[in-house]
Design a protein around this motif. Structure first.
Motif, PDB file in Angstrom:
ATOM      1  N   LYS A 280       0.810  -1.211   0.000  1.00 48.98           N
ATOM      2  CA  LYS A 280       0.000   0.000   0.000  1.00 48.98           C
ATOM      3  C   LYS A 280       0.847   1.266   0.000  1.00 48.98           C
ATOM      4  CE  LYS A 280      -2.208   0.900   3.775  1.00 48.98           C
ATOM      5  NZ  LYS A 280      -3.209   0.829   4.858  1.00 48.98           N
ATOM      6  N   TRP A 281       1.742   1.378   0.990  1.00 46.06           N
ATOM      7  CA  TRP A 281       2.444   2.644   1.139  1.00 46.06           C
ATOM      8  C   TRP A 281       3.440   2.880   0.008  1.00 46.06           C
ATOM      9  CZ3 TRP A 281      -0.012   5.771   3.940  1.00 46.06           C
ATOM     10  CH2 TRP A 281      -0.735   5.326   5.043  1.00 46.06           C
ATOM     11  N   GLN A 282       4.082   1.827  -0.445  1.00 44.09           N
ATOM     12  CA  GLN A 282       4.990   2.000  -1.582  1.00 44.09           C
ATOM     13  C   GLN A 282       4.236   2.498  -2.811  1.00 44.09           C
ATOM     14  OE1 GLN A 282       4.630  -0.632   0.374  1.00 44.09           O
ATOM     15  NE2 GLN A 282       6.511  -1.868   0.579  1.00 44.09           N
ATOM     16  N   TRP A 284       1.368   4.197  -2.849  1.00 46.18           N
ATOM     17  CA  TRP A 284       0.935   5.575  -2.658  1.00 46.18           C
ATOM     18  C   TRP A 284       2.074   6.548  -2.946  1.00 46.18           C
ATOM     19  CZ3 TRP A 284      -3.528   7.978  -2.316  1.00 46.18           C
ATOM     20  CH2 TRP A 284      -4.666   7.242  -1.971  1.00 46.18           C
ATOM     21  N   ILE A 285       3.264   6.243  -2.459  1.00 45.33           N
ATOM     22  CA  ILE A 285       4.392   7.156  -2.642  1.00 45.33           C
ATOM     23  C   ILE A 285       4.712   7.347  -4.117  1.00 45.33           C
ATOM     24  CG2 ILE A 285       6.877   7.415  -2.245  1.00 45.33           C
ATOM     25  CD1 ILE A 285       6.453   6.020   0.451  1.00 45.33           C
TER      26      ILE A 285
END
Length: 310
Positions: A280-282, A284-285
């Motif tokens: 998820k966070w990768q 989004w970035i």
């Protein structure tokens, strides 16, 4: 006599495996597709609002800053346009978007470079001169279009002008002074006809709620300074494209809109794939800047499909 087989030792059950960092929950493919579609719509809407609210104003300010600097050089070099043709080649018409004047309205604290042409593409940079009318300061009725809200909304305050207010227009021939006669909307009486050898100016913008025009607002002004000589008009109303008329739209914006839309779709689909495989966070970035860029590009083209006076 047969020997009995030794009993097989029971295998103890495997202990439950604790979830690790790679066991993050991932939505099923159908939900991922729906999420991607929602991301596309949300990014497009946010990009459009961001562009109309802030980005288009920055675009207008930068275009005006550069055009004013270039026009000052043209004035100093005596090569600023004085008619509908190119100063370097009288056989060619001015390119749409060429700087032709500087409009000043003290009551509105407005100083804006005026460009040749009135299409939505030109009016992104500032007010535009209707090509089949003489330049300001010359005999006859000159017409200038300007946006009400988008791209800086330079003509947003026209409705607050009063009879007797003055404005100036500087062209390659000098500075001309106009005096406001009235603020005119649909159904209002027309101003007096312009006498031969005299000049008039009409400022035109949208009327009503911003981005939802209900009509057209016109400011009629009469030339109170000495008129400058006018070259022969070589542009007729039939030469204008539909997008240059009042509340016209730019049909050519559909081509880049489709191309940028495809890029936005591909970027959102790639973001959905990365969400499934990467995390998820990768995602989004990496995805937010890319999707946001394409969304703003789409919003910029959508804005050109709005009426040119909004």
């Amino acid at each position: 006599m047969t020997l009995a087989s030794p009993p097989v030792p029971a295998v103890p059950p495997a202990p439950p495996r604790l979830p690790g960092p790679r066991d993050e929950w991932r939505p099923p493919p159908g939900r991922a597709v729906s999420g991607t579609a929602i991301m596309i719509l949300a990014a497009t809407l946010i990009g459009f609002l961001a562009w109309i609210g802030a980005g288009s104003r920055l675009y207008y300010d930068r275009a005006q800053h550069d055009a004013y600097a270039d026009f000052r050089v043209a004035l100093a070099s005596a090569v600023a346009p004085t008619g509908p043709t190119n100063p370097y080649n009288a056989a060619r018409l001015l390119t749409p978007g060429t700087s032709v004047a500087v409009l000043r309205i003290p009551e509105l604290r407005l100083r804006a470079v005026v460009f040749e042409g009135t299409s939505g593409q030109v009016l992104r940079k500032g007010p535009g001169h209707l090509r089949d009318t003489p330049l300001p300061g010359q005999p006859g009725t000159s017409v200038i279009f300007g946006r009400q809200a988008a791209y800086g909304g330079p003509f947003a305050g026209l409705g607050s002008l009063n009879e007797g207010d003055q404005l100036t227009v500087m062209t390659g021939q000098g500075t001309s002074t106009y005096q406001v006669l009235d603020v005119r909307r649909a159904g209002d009486p027309l101003p007096p006809a312009v006498q031969p050898g005299q000049g008039a100016l009409i400022l035109v913008t949208a009327d009503g709620t911003p981005f939802d025009p209900t009509g057209v607002l016109r400011i009629d002004a009469t030339l109170v300074s000495r008129p400058f000589p006018a070259p022969t008009m070589v542009v007729s109303p039939a030469s204008l494209s539909p997008g240059e008329n009042i509340l016209g739209t730019d049909p050519l914006a559909w081509v880049p809109l489709v191309l940028w839309g495809q890029c936005l779709l591909a970027a959102a689909a790639a973001a959905g794939w990365l969400w499934q495989r990467w995390g998820k966070w990768q995602t989004w970035i990496v995805a937010v800047p890319v999707v946001g860029f394409f969304a703003i590009c789409v919003a910029n083209e959508v804005a050109l499909l709005l009426p040119n006076l909004t």
